[in-house]
Design a protein around this motif. Structure first.
Motif, PDB file in Angstrom:
ATOM      1  N   ASN A  57       0.501  -1.222  -0.340  1.00  0.00           N
ATOM      2  CA  ASN A  57       0.026   0.129   0.127  1.00  0.00           C
ATOM      3  C   ASN A  57       0.926   1.320   0.102  1.00  0.00           C
ATOM      4  O   ASN A  57       1.450   1.423   0.453  1.00  0.00           O
ATOM      5  N   PHE A  58       1.466   1.365  -1.116  1.00  0.00           N
ATOM      6  CA  PHE A  58       2.047   2.648  -1.503  1.00  0.00           C
ATOM      7  C   PHE A  58       2.529   3.706  -1.290  1.00  0.00           C
ATOM      8  O   PHE A  58       2.664   4.658  -1.077  1.00  0.00           O
ATOM      9  N   THR A  59       0.878   4.273  -1.407  1.00  0.00           N
ATOM     10  CA  THR A  59       0.763   5.615  -0.966  1.00  0.00           C
ATOM     11  C   THR A  59      -0.714   5.988  -0.945  1.00  0.00           C
ATOM     12  O   THR A  59      -2.020   4.436  -0.636  1.00  0.00           O
ATOM     13  N   ASN A  60      -1.503   6.755  -0.525  1.00  0.00           N
ATOM     14  CA  ASN A  60      -3.134   7.206  -0.059  1.00  0.00           C
ATOM     15  C   ASN A  60      -3.150   8.544  -1.368  1.00  0.00           C
ATOM     16  O   ASN A  60      -1.885   9.249  -1.576  1.00  0.00           O
ATOM     17  N   LEU A  61      -4.190   8.748  -1.348  1.00  0.00           N
ATOM     18  CA  LEU A  61      -4.237   9.655  -2.548  1.00  0.00           C
ATOM     19  C   LEU A  61      -4.974  11.112  -1.763  1.00  0.00           C
ATOM     20  O   LEU A  61      -4.460  11.815  -2.959  1.00  0.00           O
ATOM     21  N   ASP A  62      -5.291  10.494  -0.685  1.00  0.00           N
ATOM     22  CA  ASP A  62      -5.509  12.207   0.063  1.00  0.00           C
ATOM     23  C   ASP A  62      -4.558  12.417   0.965  1.00  0.00           C
ATOM     24  O   ASP A  62      -4.644  11.639   2.599  1.00  0.00           O
ATOM     25  N   VAL A  63      -3.841  12.782   0.905  1.00  0.00           N
ATOM     26  CA  VAL A  63      -2.496  13.213   2.163  1.00  0.00           C
ATOM     27  C   VAL A  63      -2.336  14.516   2.857  1.00  0.00           C
ATOM     28  O   VAL A  63      -2.337  15.017   1.602  1.00  0.00           O
ATOM     29  N   THR A  64      -2.742  14.607   3.562  1.00  0.00           N
ATOM     30  CA  THR A  64      -2.459  15.625   4.616  1.00  0.00           C
ATOM     31  C   THR A  64      -1.901  15.725   5.602  1.00  0.00           C
ATOM     32  O   THR A  64      -1.327  14.868   6.206  1.00  0.00           O
ATOM     33  N   VAL A  65      -1.674  16.918   6.131  1.00  0.00           N
ATOM     34  CA  VAL A  65      -0.916  17.515   7.814  1.00  0.00           C
ATOM     35  C   VAL A  65      -1.744  16.534   8.425  1.00  0.00           C
ATOM     36  O   VAL A  65      -1.184  15.738   9.882  1.00  0.00           O
ATOM     37  N   ALA A  66      -2.890  16.436   8.652  1.00  0.00           N
ATOM     38  CA  ALA A  66      -4.142  15.790   9.716  1.00  0.00           C
ATOM     39  C   ALA A  66      -3.683  14.150   9.522  1.00  0.00           C
ATOM     40  O   ALA A  66      -4.697  13.625  10.266  1.00  0.00           O
ATOM     41  N   HIS A  67      -2.991  13.743   8.359  1.00  0.00           N
ATOM     42  CA  HIS A  67      -3.270  12.029   8.540  1.00  0.00           C
ATOM     43  C   HIS A  67      -2.225  11.981   9.289  1.00  0.00           C
ATOM     44  O   HIS A  67      -1.046  10.868   8.938  1.00  0.00           O
ATOM     45  N   TYR A  68      -1.980  12.206  10.550  1.00  0.00           N
ATOM     46  CA  TYR A  68      -0.309  12.369  10.897  1.00  0.00           C
ATOM     47  C   TYR A  68      -0.146  12.740  12.691  1.00  0.00           C
ATOM     48  O   TYR A  68      -0.828  13.571  12.312  1.00  0.00           O
ATOM     49  N   LEU A  69       0.486  11.509  13.507  1.00  0.00           N
ATOM     50  CA  LEU A  69       1.016  12.235  14.963  1.00  0.00           C
ATOM     51  C   LEU A  69       2.152  12.335  15.473  1.00  0.00           C
ATOM     52  O   LEU A  69       3.181  11.568  14.068  1.00  0.00           O
ATOM     53  N   SER A  70       2.136  13.382  16.088  1.00  0.00           N
ATOM     54  CA  SER A  70       3.906  14.077  16.019  1.00  0.00           C
ATOM     55  C   SER A  70       3.546  15.118  16.909  1.00  0.00           C
ATOM     56  O   SER A  70       2.403  16.044  17.247  1.00  0.00           O
ATOM     57  N   ARG A  71       4.973  14.999  17.848  1.00  0.00           N
ATOM     58  CA  ARG A  71       4.717  16.090  18.646  1.00  0.00           C
ATOM     59  C   ARG A  71       5.267  17.595  18.554  1.00  0.00           C
ATOM     60  O   ARG A  71       4.909  18.655  18.329  1.00  0.00           O
ATOM     61  N   ASN A  72       5.343  17.477  17.193  1.00  0.00           N
ATOM     62  CA  ASN A  72       5.790  19.220  16.601  1.00  0.00           C
ATOM     63  C   ASN A  72       4.439  18.748  15.195  1.00  0.00           C
ATOM     64  O   ASN A  72       5.245  18.340  14.031  1.00  0.00           O
ATOM     65  N   PRO A  73       3.501  18.876  15.137  1.00  0.00           N
ATOM     66  CA  PRO A  73       2.187  18.102  13.930  1.00  0.00           C
ATOM     67  C   PRO A  73       2.640  18.868  12.453  1.00  0.00           C
ATOM     68  O   PRO A  73       2.438  18.413  11.764  1.00  0.00           O
TER      69      PRO A  73
END
Length: 407
Positions: A57-73
């Motif tokens: 599953n090499f990527t996604n058509l809908d990629v935004t910052v909201a799809h990631y977790l980080s202490r530095n979002p």
């Protein structure tokens, strides 16, 4: 895979021949940099090979910052904007790799994940990248000569480089070689590491709750799961140890993150068993039914689960015997089934690692350590963790590309 004879100094050395490492090495090599990529494994990119059931599953058509977790979002925003899913698809098109879209914008290879591995290796070859595999890294130290910022002692001898890229991944799936090497290197050079935890991982239930649902292993159904700031709708799956399925894997990142950024995490997972409709209205319309509540719920839920769920609450009686207040309580429970997991299945079953090298110490444009010139981090080793569905591979491509253009 071996290095050319008598070669010991490189412009760039990349430690880790996975998704992010190969992307970075290929980009740097194609810019004319002299690159060495080394890895302790004998097989190339095992995590790519086994991903997506072997189809990656090499990527996604809908990629935004909201799809990631980080202490530095906001850290991932720059790299993701500069290397998008469309850019990766353009690369695949050059190699005529067929792919298809599944639910939620997830993209998979038609044939095999090996197609992605072969493509990345070819990209490295186009950049005349040298390889050292398998190669044990014995030590990394700061160099003293001009252009030799780092000295690496390895089972293949001593190497030096101007730029060192750490692409060692996280701790998930140790059977294919995961290790804390990248975290140790970061700490050696004074960079903090956000405590790693398993993510996108099945959750376990306490023995008393597991006893109630032990006969349901293998059963799956559509549900909404919420934990902290995470809310997802996909299939929930019962296992012999607790709960899994895409919706639980997604929620697990936030459950593990209960101390991760304060309000974003939680120690409980709330499941809506009626994700597609107003359960209160549904019950009101059936309030006069003489059917057992468990049987009534089989209109929307698997029979064995419906009865086990009702039996646990002593609610398995004719629906018309519940008063309005009791029906309200049933509706609340169906739309907000609260689960308190007692753990996870750990790194062995985790798809990724939450936490990692603190990105507040890195440049979001280049992935370089702010206080250690020439030291870069890419991919899962950093404190950037994507949702399930191709997002972690897209971060590997984007971060690897960003560093590869900078080293």
């Amino acid at each position: 895979m071996n290095i050319p004879a008598k070669t010991s100094h490189f412009d760039v050395i990349v430690i880790g021949a996975g998704a992010a490492g190969m992307m970075c090495a290929a980009q740097a090599g194609q810019r004319g940099r002299k690159v060495l990529i080394l890895d302790h494994a004998a097989k190339l990119a095992e995590k790519i090979r086994i991903s997506g059931g072997g189809r990656c599953n090499f990527t996604n058509l809908d990629v935004t910052v909201a799809h990631y977790l980080s202490r530095n979002p906001q850290f991932c925003r720059s790299a993701l904007a500069r290397f998008t899913p469309a850019h990766f698809l353009d690369m695949m098109a050059r190699y005529a790799i067929p792919w298809h879209e599944r639910e939620h914008g997830q993209l998979f290879c038609d044939d095999s994940a090996q197609d992605i591995i072969d493509m990345l290796r070819s990209e490295c070859e186009n950049g005349q990248v040298s390889w050292a595999m398998p190669c044990k890294l014995e030590s990394v130290s700061a160099g003293s000569a001009a252009g030799e910022r780092f000295i690496l002692d390895t089972s293949h001898g001593r190497f030096s480089c101007e730029s060192l890229v750490i692409a060692t991944g996280g701790l998930s799936i140790p059977k294919i070689g995961a290790s804390p090497l990248g975290y140790r290197i970061a700490e050696q050079f004074g960079l903090p590491v956000v405590a790693p935890k398993p993510a996108l991982v099945p959750l376990t239930l306490a023995p008393e709750e597991l006893e109630i649902y032990k006969e349901l292993a293998g059963m799956a159904f559509d549900a909404v799961a919420e934990c902290g700031a995470g809310r997802f709708r996909e299939n929930l799956l019962f296992t012999h140890r607790g709960l899994s399925g895409p919706v639980i894997l997604q929620a697990s990142s936030y459950w593990q993150a209960r101390d991760y950024g304060g309000d974003d995490g939680g120690s409980q997972v709330t499941v809506n068993l009626f994700p597609a409709e107003d359960v209160r209205q549904w019950l009101i319309e059936r309030a006069r039914s003489k059917t057992l509540l468990g049987n009534l719920l089989t209109e929307r839920l698997p029979k064995r689960f419906a009865h086990a769920w009702c039996d646990q609450r002593d609610w398995n009686k004719p629906t018309n015997q519940f008063n309005a207040k009791e029906l309200d309580a049933i509706a609340d429970a169906l739309s907000g089934w609260t689960i308190t997991p007692n753990g996870t299945l750990g790194y062995a079953k985790a798809e990724v690692t939450l936490g990692g090298v603190d990105t507040r110490e890195l440049s979001s444009k280049t992935m370089e350590a702010r206080k250690v010139a020439g030291l870069y981090f890419v991919g899962e080793v950093m404190d950037v963790t994507g949702h399930l569905g191709g997002y972690n591979f897209q971060w590997a491509w984007a971060s690897g590309h960003a560093a590869g253009q900078a080293v």
